[in-house]
Design a protein around this motif. Structure first.
Motif, PDB file in Angstrom:
ATOM      1  N   ASN A 116       0.811  -1.218   0.000  1.00  0.00           N
ATOM      2  CA  ASN A 116       0.000   0.000   0.000  1.00  0.00           C
ATOM      3  C   ASN A 116       0.846   1.270   0.000  1.00  0.00           C
ATOM      4  O   ASN A 116       0.307   2.369  -0.085  1.00  0.00           O
ATOM      5  CB  ASN A 116      -0.913   0.029   1.223  1.00  0.00           C
ATOM      6  CG  ASN A 116      -1.936  -1.088   1.210  1.00  0.00           C
ATOM      7  OD1 ASN A 116      -2.541  -1.372   0.184  1.00  0.00           O
ATOM      8  ND2 ASN A 116      -2.112  -1.743   2.348  1.00  0.00           N
ATOM      9  N   SER A 286      -3.277   7.730   0.730  1.00  0.00           N
ATOM     10  CA  SER A 286      -3.909   6.538   0.155  1.00  0.00           C
ATOM     11  C   SER A 286      -3.693   5.285   0.991  1.00  0.00           C
ATOM     12  O   SER A 286      -4.556   4.406   1.031  1.00  0.00           O
ATOM     13  CB  SER A 286      -3.397   6.290  -1.268  1.00  0.00           C
ATOM     14  OG  SER A 286      -2.014   5.983  -1.273  1.00  0.00           O
ATOM     15  N   ILE A 312      -8.942   2.242  -6.458  1.00  0.00           N
ATOM     16  CA  ILE A 312      -9.651   2.932  -5.384  1.00  0.00           C
ATOM     17  C   ILE A 312     -10.583   3.954  -6.015  1.00  0.00           C
ATOM     18  O   ILE A 312     -10.196   4.704  -6.917  1.00  0.00           O
ATOM     19  CB  ILE A 312      -8.661   3.636  -4.444  1.00  0.00           C
ATOM     20  CG1 ILE A 312      -7.724   2.609  -3.790  1.00  0.00           C
ATOM     21  CG2 ILE A 312      -9.399   4.421  -3.367  1.00  0.00           C
ATOM     22  CD1 ILE A 312      -6.618   3.236  -2.945  1.00  0.00           C
ATOM     23  N   LEU A 319      -9.388   6.746  -8.630  1.00  0.00           N
ATOM     24  CA  LEU A 319      -8.129   7.402  -8.313  1.00  0.00           C
ATOM     25  C   LEU A 319      -7.079   7.008  -9.356  1.00  0.00           C
ATOM     26  O   LEU A 319      -6.777   5.833  -9.533  1.00  0.00           O
ATOM     27  CB  LEU A 319      -7.671   6.967  -6.917  1.00  0.00           C
ATOM     28  CG  LEU A 319      -6.339   7.493  -6.382  1.00  0.00           C
ATOM     29  CD1 LEU A 319      -6.347   9.004  -6.303  1.00  0.00           C
ATOM     30  CD2 LEU A 319      -6.059   6.881  -5.020  1.00  0.00           C
ATOM     31  N   ALA A 322      -2.228   9.146  -6.940  1.00  0.00           N
ATOM     32  CA  ALA A 322      -2.431   9.377  -5.512  1.00  0.00           C
ATOM     33  C   ALA A 322      -1.291  10.187  -4.910  1.00  0.00           C
ATOM     34  O   ALA A 322      -0.178  10.216  -5.431  1.00  0.00           O
ATOM     35  CB  ALA A 322      -2.551   8.038  -4.785  1.00  0.00           C
ATOM     36  N   ASN A 323      -1.605  10.836  -3.800  1.00  0.00           N
ATOM     37  CA  ASN A 323      -0.597  11.415  -2.918  1.00  0.00           C
ATOM     38  C   ASN A 323       0.309  12.437  -3.592  1.00  0.00           C
ATOM     39  O   ASN A 323       1.535  12.347  -3.535  1.00  0.00           O
ATOM     40  CB  ASN A 323       0.250  10.292  -2.294  1.00  0.00           C
ATOM     41  CG  ASN A 323      -0.588   9.238  -1.619  1.00  0.00           C
ATOM     42  OD1 ASN A 323      -1.417   9.540  -0.778  1.00  0.00           O
ATOM     43  ND2 ASN A 323      -0.398   7.985  -2.023  1.00  0.00           N
ATOM     44  N   HIS A 332      -5.457  14.065  -4.683  1.00  0.00           N
ATOM     45  CA  HIS A 332      -5.624  12.809  -5.400  1.00  0.00           C
ATOM     46  C   HIS A 332      -6.257  13.162  -6.749  1.00  0.00           C
ATOM     47  O   HIS A 332      -7.274  13.863  -6.792  1.00  0.00           O
ATOM     48  CB  HIS A 332      -6.558  11.845  -4.659  1.00  0.00           C
ATOM     49  CG  HIS A 332      -6.008  11.313  -3.369  1.00  0.00           C
ATOM     50  ND1 HIS A 332      -4.743  10.779  -3.272  1.00  0.00           N
ATOM     51  CD2 HIS A 332      -6.570  11.210  -2.130  1.00  0.00           C
ATOM     52  CE1 HIS A 332      -4.539  10.364  -2.025  1.00  0.00           C
ATOM     53  NE2 HIS A 332      -5.626  10.618  -1.319  1.00  0.00           N
TER      54      HIS A 332
END
Length: 403
Positions: A116, A286, A312, A319, A322-323, A332
């Motif tokens: 993750n 995330s 996601i 998404l 991300a991040n 996002h």
């Protein structure tokens, strides 16, 4: 070709030497760097400004990871800064440099294996680069060291390594500010008392996060052009940039186009409703998301997180990046404008993620919101800063979003 082979040979030699050093901790960082000629500029900087490093470390002299840039990386940083030598760096710039290159925990390459990804705090403080709070999940993982600005790290398998380093290439991607992706070579060199600290090698100097508008406008492609247009038309940029603890769920330019370009056709208040519908008053990295979590936007609409395989979703929107870190939270990027869904229910302990707690018995692998116990204050902060009197905005925004 010969130059490329020489560079590859140097990198392989560096990694081979690193392997021999990992089991022999060195007392000080400068000593630990002695056998790494490709890191000599960083070592020179340590010798040039020891007081800057002392100011950054304060009491955090143990259990840290230093991300050491190569000479090539530091020279590129100097060129981009309009400088020719490290002696031209100002003390404030050196402290910022050191602060964001130092993780607040000692990590080896194997520690980055979480599928993750990992949100890892650094020692970078101050509102200019860190206008956000840690939240309970980071505090649970890192304790009092959780407060600094973060990087987001993802492990890369051998097939994903950068070609120029081939087998010796970086195994970790470090996401810094302005969507910068930095390659980290896990050399796992120990140093400090009893070898409690580590250093790893990175191929760029990390760029600290900037405010949201600077971040969006720094993208090399046009994916966030329409989001920028929406924020400009709504007049919300000053509030978004200065509020703490904000997650912007940013539809791509193509997503806005597919929704009928509401940022163009809507009035100022209507577009403001769209923006607030895509804004959370808390920070949601995330790796702390979980299937069924429900967030409440600053437009009082519900946003449900759904996991579909490796993807996601926020309501209907997937998404796609991300991040993207900002100084007050993150972005996002989504493939769709988020449709409203005020009837959803999820697995959080309340009606929104602002009341969601970490499930009992979970470990650091169990995702949750990063702003739970602190979220009431942070959401109030963001809501007070962002709230504008939009009469009937929720209904109007919903109409635009369902185009």
């Amino acid at each position: 070709m010969r130059a490329s082979l020489c560079r590859l040979a140097a990198n392989v030699a560096l990694l081979g030497l690193a392997s021999a050093q990992t089991t022999e901790p060195q007392d000080g960082l400068e000593v630990a760097l002695l056998n790494y000629p490709d890191l000599s500029l960083f070592r020179s900087l340590l010798g040039q400004a020891p007081e800057s490093l002392e100011n950054v470390l304060s009491d955090d002299t143990n259990n840290i990871t230093v991300l050491v840039p190569t000479n090539e990386a530091i020279n590129a940083y100097l060129t981009a800064s309009g400088l020719s030598n490290i002696t031209e760096l100002k003390s404030d710039d050196i402290e910022t440099f050191f602060s964001y290159q130092i993780l607040a925990v000692s990590l080896k390459g194997a520690d980055f294996d979480d599928p993750n990804g990992m949100t890892v705090p650094t020692l970078l403080q101050g509102d200019k680069f860190n206008n956000r709070s840690a939240g309970p999940m980071l505090e649970q993982q890192y304790g009092e060291r959780a407060t600094g600005q973060v990087v987001f790290a993802t492990h890369k398998d051998k097939s994903a390594r950068r070609v120029k380093r081939q087998d010796a290439g970086p195994v970790v991607n470090i996401r810094a500010g302005l969507a910068q992706d930095v390659g980290m070579t896990a050399v796992d060199v120990k140093w400090g008392t009893k070898g409690i600290n580590t250093f790893q090698v990175v191929d760029s100097v990390l760029v600290p996060p900037k405010n949201c508008s600077t971040t969006i406008r720094s993208f090399s492609d046009d994916r966030l052009t329409s989001m920028d247009d929406a924020l400009k038309k709504s007049g919300l940029w000053p509030r978004i940039d200065t509020s703490s603890n904000v997650t912007c769920l940013a539809p791509s330019t193509e997503a806005f186009k597919n929704a009928g370009d509401p940022q163009v056709s809507g009035s100022k208040s209507e577009v403001g409703g769209v923006v607030l519908h895509h804004t959370l008053g808390q920070v949601a990295y995330s790796n702390f998301l979980e299937d069924g979590m429900v967030f409440e936007s600053l437009n009082n609409t519900k946003i449900t997180v759904t996991f579909k395989g490796d993807d996601i979703y926020f309501n209907n929107a997937k998404l796609i990046e991300a991040n993207v870190l900002t100084n007050n939270g993150l972005l996002h990027i989504l493939d769709s404008v988020i449709e409203t869904d005020n009837s959803v229910s999820g697995k959080s302990s309340g009606t929104s993620s602002t009341s969601a707690e970490v499930p009992s018995g979970t470990s650091t692998e169990a995702p949750s919101s990063t702003s739970s116990s602190a979220s009431s204050a942070s959401e109030t902060n963001a809501a007070n800063a962002l709230a504008i009197s939009y009469s009937g905005v929720v209904a109007v925004a919903a109409g635009f979003l369902l185009l």
